[in-house]
Enzyme design. Structure first.
Site, PDB file in Angstrom:
ATOM      1  CE  LYS A 114      -4.277  -1.816   1.692  1.00  0.00           C
ATOM      2  NZ  LYS A 114      -4.876  -2.366   2.883  1.00  0.00           N
ATOM      3  CE  LYS A 197      -5.275  -9.708  -1.432  1.00  0.00           C
ATOM      4  NZ  LYS A 197      -5.180  -9.517  -0.022  1.00  0.00           N
ATOM      5  CE  LYS A 200     -13.368  -6.148   0.473  1.00  0.00           C
ATOM      6  NZ  LYS A 200     -14.083  -6.586   1.657  1.00  0.00           N
TER       7      LYS A 200
HETATM    8  P1  TYM Z   1     -10.208  -9.006   5.078  1.00  0.00           P
HETATM    9  O1  TYM Z   1     -11.395  -8.264   5.579  1.00  0.00           O
HETATM   10  O2  TYM Z   1      -9.398  -8.402   3.994  1.00  0.00           O
HETATM   11  O3  TYM Z   1     -10.637 -10.451   4.590  1.00  0.00           O
HETATM   12  C1  TYM Z   1     -11.435 -11.302   5.398  1.00  0.00           C
HETATM   13  C2  TYM Z   1     -10.965 -12.731   5.230  1.00  0.00           C
HETATM   14  O4  TYM Z   1     -11.018 -13.131   3.846  1.00  0.00           O
HETATM   15  C3  TYM Z   1      -9.792 -13.690   3.445  1.00  0.00           C
HETATM   16  N1  TYM Z   1      -9.574 -13.396   2.013  1.00  0.00           N
HETATM   17  C4  TYM Z   1      -9.329 -14.334   1.079  1.00  0.00           C
HETATM   18  N2  TYM Z   1      -9.219 -15.679   1.150  1.00  0.00           N
HETATM   19  C5  TYM Z   1      -9.005 -16.360   0.004  1.00  0.00           C
HETATM   20  N3  TYM Z   1      -8.865 -15.752  -1.210  1.00  0.00           N
HETATM   21  C6  TYM Z   1      -8.969 -14.412  -1.332  1.00  0.00           C
HETATM   22  N4  TYM Z   1      -8.868 -13.841  -2.530  1.00  0.00           N
HETATM   23  C7  TYM Z   1      -9.215 -13.632  -0.159  1.00  0.00           C
HETATM   24  N5  TYM Z   1      -9.364 -12.303   0.082  1.00  0.00           N
HETATM   25  C8  TYM Z   1      -9.584 -12.182   1.420  1.00  0.00           C
HETATM   26  C9  TYM Z   1      -8.746 -13.019   4.324  1.00  0.00           C
HETATM   27  O5  TYM Z   1      -7.569 -13.800   4.412  1.00  0.00           O
HETATM   28  C10 TYM Z   1      -9.478 -12.922   5.639  1.00  0.00           C
HETATM   29  O6  TYM Z   1      -9.362 -14.108   6.375  1.00  0.00           O
HETATM   30  N6  TYM Z   1      -6.735  -8.200   8.562  1.00  0.00           N
HETATM   31  C11 TYM Z   1      -7.917  -8.955   8.267  1.00  0.00           C
HETATM   32  C12 TYM Z   1      -9.057  -8.753   9.235  1.00  0.00           C
HETATM   33  C13 TYM Z   1      -8.733  -8.954  10.676  1.00  0.00           C
HETATM   34  C14 TYM Z   1      -8.534 -10.199  11.326  1.00  0.00           C
HETATM   35  C15 TYM Z   1      -8.324  -9.896  12.700  1.00  0.00           C
HETATM   36  C16 TYM Z   1      -8.496 -11.512  10.867  1.00  0.00           C
HETATM   37  C17 TYM Z   1      -8.653  -7.996  11.631  1.00  0.00           C
HETATM   38  N7  TYM Z   1      -8.408  -8.552  12.835  1.00  0.00           N
HETATM   39  C18 TYM Z   1      -8.087 -10.910  13.653  1.00  0.00           C
HETATM   40  C19 TYM Z   1      -8.255 -12.528  11.823  1.00  0.00           C
HETATM   41  C20 TYM Z   1      -8.052 -12.209  13.165  1.00  0.00           C
HETATM   42  C21 TYM Z   1      -8.421  -8.540   6.890  1.00  0.00           C
HETATM   43  O7  TYM Z   1      -8.179  -7.463   6.429  1.00  0.00           O
HETATM   44  O8  TYM Z   1      -9.248  -9.409   6.309  1.00  0.00           O
END
Ligand code: TYM
Length: 334
Positions: A114, A197, A200
């Site tokens: 980013k 991947k 969004k």
């Molecule tokens: P976020 O909101 O970007 O995504 C939520 C979950 O979706 C998974 N994910 C994917 N898995 C497979 N293929 C993809 N293309 C794909 N895109 C997204 C992400 O790996 C995630 O599991 N930092 C985290 C949110 C968070 C969190 C936490 C997660 C905040 N605190 C504590 C676990 C524990 C995030 O931005 O996910």
């Protein structure tokens, strides 16, 4: 014997989650609520790092909760809550920030990507400290496992390092969590660019399958998915990333094994296969879309669920925070 605990979170960034979010994470959350003591949160504080419009953030947070329920989370079997409702997340995040090296945080790939995109002058400090807030989310609940997609692996490694560092400095306090990352589905790829991947934040949305999108739009996107040279429907991530991605999606949603799907489509072309994938995806998502919209009609019901979730979460989180504050030498308010 008490059950192992899981915690995970998801950002309410857009109106709809996408298929990567579901197959990489939420599908496992639904299964784990049956066997584990499960805590799941919509991480609205993390979403602030992308400066969303306030009205949209508000609405998207509610839509996220409704979607999680429609996707199968049952508030009676898991603790479903919104991150900002439990102040201990921010409070522990500060302690985590004081424990993290500047270089260590600078090496996080999501931050590096980013900051390269927008430049050091414009990147928010929140993007830099994001992984420490995520570590706090996890450690507050003494989670044993964290079900996430592949892209979160590095953040979980940092969380483990911070937990170990804290424990060895101040005495046993945190459970050391492990990532719960499946082989299939941990990385769902963009339909137009099957080496990146599904996300969004991609430049174009034509490769993104959103849960709440209409069947017509999703069918069109799947039918125009990039395929590979050759004609065979075969799983080969190196030579055939487009077809392999569609096979992963088809397999995860239909419950059929990849080898059986390959057999089923022997001698058939990409067109037939993409039509079948579109059908599986849209049939799977239709009732979820319908239920999400129904749940959003009854806002007070959602608010009740969130209130009860925050109350349950707070009991666990506050206990850990009090222990941490005591161990680092802060005096209790009395
Ligand atoms: P976020 O909101 O970007 O995504 C939520 C979950 O979706 C998974 N994910 C994917 N898995 C497979 N293929 C993809 N293309 C794909 N895109 C997204 C992400 O790996 C995630 O599991 N930092 C985290 C949110 C968070 C969190 C936490 C997660 C905040 N605190 C504590 C676990 C524990 C995030 O931005 O996910």
């Amino acid at each position: 014997m008490s059950k192992d605990r899981v915690l995970s979170g998801i950002q309410p960034t857009n109106g709809s989650f996408h298929l990567g979010n579901y197959l990489g994470a939420v599908k496992q959350w639904v299964e784990l609520q049956n066997t584990h003591d499960a805590f799941y949160c919509v991480v609205d504080l993390h979403a602030l790092t992308s400066s969303p419009d306030p009205k949209e953030l508000h609405q998207n947070t509610l839509t996220s909760v409704a979607q999680l329920i429609a996707l199968g989370l049952d508030p009676d079997r898991c603790t479903l809550f919104v991150q900002s409702h439990v102040p201990a997340h921010n409070q522990l995040a500060w302690v985590m920030e004081c424990l993290t090296g500047f270089g260590e945080a600078s090496r996080m790939t999501q931050f590096k990507d980013k900051s390269q995109k927008v430049g050091n002058e414009r990147i928010g400090v929140g993007v830099f400290t994001y992984p420490m807030l995520m570590a706090a989310d996890i450690l507050l609940y003494q989670a044993n496992q964290v079900p996430v997609g592949e892209d979160q692996r590095q953040h979980i490694e940092l969380t483990r390092d911070l937990a170990q560092r804290f424990n060895s400095t101040y005495g046993q306090t945190f459970t050391i969590p492990e990532g719960y990352i499946l082989k299939a589905g941990a990385k769902i790829y963009d339909l137009q660019d099957p080496t990146s991947k599904m996300s969004k934040s991609a430049d174009s949305l034509s490769g993104l399958i959103e849960i709440l999108e209409t069947p017509e739009v999703n069918t069109k996107k799947i039918k125009s998915a990039v395929t590979d040279t050759g004609r065979e429907i075969k799983f080969d991530e190196k030579e055939k990333p487009g077809i392999s991605n569609l096979l992963t999606i088809y397999s995860a949603l239909s419950g059929s094994k990849v080898a059986d799907i390959e057999k089923e489509f022997e001698g058939k072309g990409y067109g037939d296969f993409k039509g079948a994938v579109a059908e599986v995806v849209t049939n799977y998502l239709a009732p979820i879309r319908k239920q999400t919209l129904e749940l959003l009609d009854d806002r007070s019901h959602l608010e009740k669920i969130l209130k009860a979730g925050a109350q349950k979460a707070e009991v666990v989180a506050d206990k850990t925070l009090a222990d941490v504050y005591n161990k680092v030498g802060l005096i209790p308010r009395g």
